[in-house]
Motif scaffolding. Structure first.
Motif, PDB file in Angstrom:
ATOM      1  N   VAL A   1       0.681  -1.378  -0.136  1.00  0.00           N
ATOM      2  CA  VAL A   1       0.098  -0.044  -0.064  1.00  0.00           C
ATOM      3  C   VAL A   1       0.954   1.323   0.090  1.00  0.00           C
ATOM      4  CG1 VAL A   1      -1.755   1.204   1.406  1.00  0.00           C
ATOM      5  CG2 VAL A   1      -1.806  -1.260   1.391  1.00  0.00           C
ATOM      6  N   LYS A   2       0.541   2.148  -0.983  1.00  0.00           N
ATOM      7  CA  LYS A   2       1.609   3.364  -1.036  1.00  0.00           C
ATOM      8  C   LYS A   2       0.953   4.419  -0.437  1.00  0.00           C
ATOM      9  CE  LYS A   2       3.426   1.714  -5.367  1.00  0.00           C
ATOM     10  NZ  LYS A   2       3.608   1.720  -6.546  1.00  0.00           N
ATOM     11  N   LEU A   3       1.306   5.050   0.715  1.00  0.00           N
ATOM     12  CA  LEU A   3       0.883   6.164   1.326  1.00  0.00           C
ATOM     13  C   LEU A   3       1.784   7.328   1.292  1.00  0.00           C
ATOM     14  CD1 LEU A   3      -1.405   6.884   3.410  1.00  0.00           C
ATOM     15  CD2 LEU A   3       0.007   6.113   5.090  1.00  0.00           C
ATOM     16  N   VAL A   4       1.122   8.331   0.712  1.00  0.00           N
ATOM     17  CA  VAL A   4       1.893   9.805   0.525  1.00  0.00           C
ATOM     18  C   VAL A   4       1.164  10.676   1.749  1.00  0.00           C
ATOM     19  CG1 VAL A   4       2.760  11.443  -0.718  1.00  0.00           C
ATOM     20  CG2 VAL A   4       2.733   9.226  -1.730  1.00  0.00           C
ATOM     21  N   ILE A   5       2.000  11.080   2.679  1.00  0.00           N
ATOM     22  CA  ILE A   5       1.255  12.081   3.686  1.00  0.00           C
ATOM     23  C   ILE A   5       1.769  13.535   3.383  1.00  0.00           C
ATOM     24  CG2 ILE A   5       1.430  12.527   6.018  1.00  0.00           C
ATOM     25  CD1 ILE A   5       1.985   9.778   6.621  1.00  0.00           C
ATOM     26  N   PRO A   6       0.806  14.246   3.067  1.00  0.00           N
ATOM     27  CA  PRO A   6       1.027  15.694   2.815  1.00  0.00           C
ATOM     28  C   PRO A   6       1.214  16.453   3.909  1.00  0.00           C
ATOM     29  CG  PRO A   6      -1.316  15.322   2.799  1.00  0.00           C
ATOM     30  CD  PRO A   6      -0.604  13.993   2.827  1.00  0.00           C
ATOM     31  N   LYS A   7       1.674  17.830   3.819  1.00  0.00           N
ATOM     32  CA  LYS A   7       1.766  18.745   5.057  1.00  0.00           C
ATOM     33  C   LYS A   7       0.653  18.884   5.968  1.00  0.00           C
ATOM     34  CE  LYS A   7       5.203  21.696   2.930  1.00  0.00           C
ATOM     35  NZ  LYS A   7       5.764  23.125   2.574  1.00  0.00           N
ATOM     36  N   ILE A   8       0.732  18.332   7.177  1.00  0.00           N
ATOM     37  CA  ILE A   8      -0.439  18.262   7.989  1.00  0.00           C
ATOM     38  C   ILE A   8       0.252  18.892   9.440  1.00  0.00           C
ATOM     39  CG2 ILE A   8      -1.830  16.833   9.302  1.00  0.00           C
ATOM     40  CD1 ILE A   8      -1.993  14.857   6.952  1.00  0.00           C
TER      41      ILE A   8
ATOM     42  N   GLU B   1      -4.934  15.882  14.732  1.00  0.00           N
ATOM     43  CA  GLU B   1      -6.477  15.605  14.430  1.00  0.00           C
ATOM     44  C   GLU B   1      -6.460  15.493  12.712  1.00  0.00           C
ATOM     45  OE1 GLU B   1      -5.962  17.805  16.342  1.00  0.00           O
ATOM     46  OE2 GLU B   1      -6.555  16.751  18.553  1.00  0.00           O
ATOM     47  N   GLN B   2      -5.693  16.334  12.254  1.00  0.00           N
ATOM     48  CA  GLN B   2      -5.826  16.340  10.740  1.00  0.00           C
ATOM     49  C   GLN B   2      -5.133  15.139  10.220  1.00  0.00           C
ATOM     50  OE1 GLN B   2      -3.660  19.946   9.645  1.00  0.00           O
ATOM     51  NE2 GLN B   2      -5.637  21.246   9.391  1.00  0.00           N
TER      52      GLN B   2
END
Length: 156
Positions: free
Chosen positions: A114-121, A125-126
């Protein structure tokens, strides 16, 4: 008379052996031929947690039209006891897969990553909300994990 009976038995035995070998060859050809009807390069099969029964898998295979010959898949999956080996996950089915490789992939739990890219958070909670949308767990579970001190000590 004895020789005639023996000749008939030899002839009958040859026919039986020939029929058995022919049946095995036809079965092998059916199991090894490409059986995926979709036109894309690959199709993704998701098995969620708690839904790893053969009944659920069979309904997904039929509804997504993953295989041409469902009856042959059902027969081979029963012979391989596939229901005992199913695990939840994401399975990638390449175009041109055979029934043999399809069942083997599920039985051996050969899952696609599973490819997961986390943006700026900015906040926890976000992050929990983003992860809840992308992955199987609920955002409340992710938030609970992030708020617990014990769970984050391993990463400190």
């Amino acid at each position: 008379m004895y020789k005639t009976c023996q000749l008939r038995m030899n002839k009958t035995l040859k026919y039986v052996v020939f029929a058995c070998i022919s049946l095995m060859m036809i079965s092998a050809l059916l199991l090894l031929k490409p059986s995926t009807p979709f036109s894309q390069d690959k199709q993704i099969l998701y098995l969620p947690t708690g839904k790893t029964s053969r009944v659920y898998l069979d309904s997904v295979v039929q509804s997504q039209h993953l295989l041409n010959t469902f009856w042959l898949y059902a027969w081979w999956a029963n012979r391989q006891h596939l229901g005992q080996f199913l695990r939840p996950g994401r399975y990638e089915i390449p175009k041109g897969s055979s029934i043999l490789s399809f069942v083997w992939r599920l039985k051996k739990s050969r899952q696609a990553p599973v490819k997961l890219v986390i943006p700026k958070i900015r906040t926890q909670e976000q992050l929990a909300g983003f992860l809840g949308k992308q992955l199987e767990n609920d955002s409340a579970q992710f938030l609970r994990f992030l708020k617990e001190v014990d769970s984050l000590q391993a990463f400190a």
